[in-house]
Design a protein around this motif. Sequence first.
Motif, PDB file in Angstrom:
ATOM      1  N   ALA A  78      34.945  30.871 -11.185  1.00  0.00           N
ATOM      2  CA  ALA A  78      33.903  30.126 -10.477  1.00  0.00           C
ATOM      3  C   ALA A  78      33.009  31.097  -9.730  1.00  0.00           C
ATOM      4  O   ALA A  78      33.434  31.718  -8.755  1.00  0.00           O
ATOM      5  N   LEU A 101      31.693  29.977 -14.567  1.00  0.00           N
ATOM      6  CA  LEU A 101      30.947  28.795 -14.133  1.00  0.00           C
ATOM      7  C   LEU A 101      29.977  29.210 -13.028  1.00  0.00           C
ATOM      8  O   LEU A 101      30.389  29.790 -12.023  1.00  0.00           O
ATOM      9  N   ARG A 308      28.519  23.479 -11.042  1.00  0.00           N
ATOM     10  CA  ARG A 308      28.970  23.640  -9.668  1.00  0.00           C
ATOM     11  C   ARG A 308      30.320  22.950  -9.473  1.00  0.00           C
ATOM     12  O   ARG A 308      30.511  21.798  -9.875  1.00  0.00           O
ATOM     13  N   VAL A 309      31.258  23.670  -8.857  1.00  0.00           N
ATOM     14  CA  VAL A 309      32.597  23.119  -8.639  1.00  0.00           C
ATOM     15  C   VAL A 309      32.553  22.083  -7.516  1.00  0.00           C
ATOM     16  O   VAL A 309      32.035  22.345  -6.426  1.00  0.00           O
ATOM     17  N   LEU A 323      39.311  22.309 -12.841  1.00  0.00           N
ATOM     18  CA  LEU A 323      38.206  22.275 -11.893  1.00  0.00           C
ATOM     19  C   LEU A 323      37.303  21.095 -12.247  1.00  0.00           C
ATOM     20  O   LEU A 323      36.886  20.948 -13.401  1.00  0.00           O
ATOM     21  N   LEU A 325      33.720  19.351 -11.830  1.00  0.00           N
ATOM     22  CA  LEU A 325      32.363  19.777 -11.535  1.00  0.00           C
ATOM     23  C   LEU A 325      31.529  18.620 -10.997  1.00  0.00           C
ATOM     24  O   LEU A 325      31.846  17.444 -11.219  1.00  0.00           O
ATOM     25  N   TYR A 336      42.786  30.720 -13.088  1.00  0.00           N
ATOM     26  CA  TYR A 336      41.534  30.417 -12.393  1.00  0.00           C
ATOM     27  C   TYR A 336      41.266  31.495 -11.343  1.00  0.00           C
ATOM     28  O   TYR A 336      42.182  31.955 -10.658  1.00  0.00           O
ATOM     29  N   SER A 338      38.533  32.210  -8.111  1.00  0.00           N
ATOM     30  CA  SER A 338      37.379  31.871  -7.283  1.00  0.00           C
ATOM     31  C   SER A 338      36.647  33.158  -6.954  1.00  0.00           C
ATOM     32  O   SER A 338      37.175  34.012  -6.247  1.00  0.00           O
TER      33      SER A 338
END
Length: 570
Positions: A78, A101, A308-309, A323, A325, A336, A338
């Motif tokens: 992300a 993302l 966008r998360v 996740l 969105l 995952y 961040s």
Amino acid sequence: MQTTMRGQASGSGCTSGRQARGHWSRRSVRERGALRVVAKDYPTPDFQSSDTYQEALSLSTKLRNAPRPAKPLRVVIAGAGLAGLSAAKYLADAGHHPVVLEGRDVLGGKVAAWKDEDGDWYETGLHIFFGAYPNIQNLFKELGIQDRLQWKEHSMIFAMPDAPGEFSRFDFPELPAPWNGIIAILRNNQMLSWPEKIRFRIGLLPAIIFGQRYCEEQDELTVTEWMRKQGVPDRVNEEVFIAMAKALNFINPDDLSMTVVLTALNRFLQEQHGSKMAFLDGAPPERLCQPMVDYFKARGGDLMFNSRVKQIVLNDDKSVKHLALTNGQTVEGDLYISAMPVDIMKILMPDPWASMPYFKQLNGLEGVPVINIHIWFDRKLTTVDHLLFSRSPLLSVYADMSTTSKEYRDDKKSMLELVFAPAKEWIGRPDEEIIAATMTELERLFPTEVRADQSMAKILKYKVVKTPLSVYKSTAGREKFRPTQRSPISNFYLAGDYTKQKYLASMEGAVFSGKLVTEAIVEDWSARGVTSSAASRQPALAAAGVVGRVGSSDWARWLQPVGAIAGGCK
């Protein structure tokens, strides 16, 4: 990170278009003061012999030669800033498939840039690439884009507040470190007297003698507190370190941790080319970020814009399920990462994680506000091909991008890019007020060419880019709150300049964190079910197995520095 872009246009701006790389020169000379700079691109420094470059190269090689899993892991990242893109690049090197993302439609995060209606770029910040950025130098070489850095003369140039239009220089001779830095300081007699230089040098002796440990121990002191404790005259702070603090973290030395300054000084004084500066030859999204995307997509990775998360959805065991969105999609992966700013990570923190000490420490970190300003003028100003420290109460550093960067080059009109900091009291004010205050400061810096009322050089247009929460605010005592890249959650990791790494809140820190999170994943996962060919290439690693994954009861031991992530100075 929330960024707003506003501005006005009253005419066409400077011309765009990338120029062929090569040596071009222009002399800029002032009759008074110490300023005389030949504007040209200087040769790429010889970094490869430095210890820090070799350390960075060794980590790149380790990741590239890591045991290949029988099946590549799908790693969802992300954030498409430098940390996220670095993680994706090195995960692809390690044989995995990253999926990045990005919540917006632009790459770069804190180095993002946009084109205006005239096709001119404006950026989130004024980005300088130092010689003391070994992981970035390796990255440029690995991508085959090292010629996109425009190296400048080995100097640091400061405006003289009491002598409008004049500048003072620290010129570094071509000598090994630390002698080049020592001579640069000793030869400058405009900013510091000899007694002040001597007392400052004596104050630095503990850092020189005890190195990294001493640097880390100074995190509880601000720059101002440390100077007074060491008996360094206040004028050293006023003349040099107000400007340096604002350039390093957009705050004043009364707030900045001394660890940050000692880290920078150590790198600049221990590495011959550490304080050399380069500008990118164009906008970071195109000239740096896109090659990173092309690299990992060619190796099985992917990038999703406007993703966008909204929520980190968990399994019953608190591991990440997927996740969610804001567009209604869900994205699943094996692991995952961040790579979002710490402030956004805190907002998205799942409730079951919030009480865990690892995640709870993030509450001690927050982003610092900063404003980046672009002003296009109707004429070419007398300036230099370099970064300039303004020593202004409102401005940090600035550069004439029409001279320093090929993408923005214009021989007839100047485009000044300026960092407005500290910005806390200004971030909510109208752009017109910010520009008016900036012009008042520019009148001091360009007394024969600029007037605040525009009776001389006239503004064609401007852009004001406000970032309310930028890099983490490096106030005294923040180091104990910075997390390592490994979390106590079995399939979740962190990346970003705020995570534990020795280059602090910088582009180098972001890139390095991406390599470190990849190293953690390689150690935790890649050797599980390695292919026979990979095992034959790395028999020792294959035979040794991997470090066991963190359990919820033993997370604390992972908070200590592991391998290359030891923080502080060397």
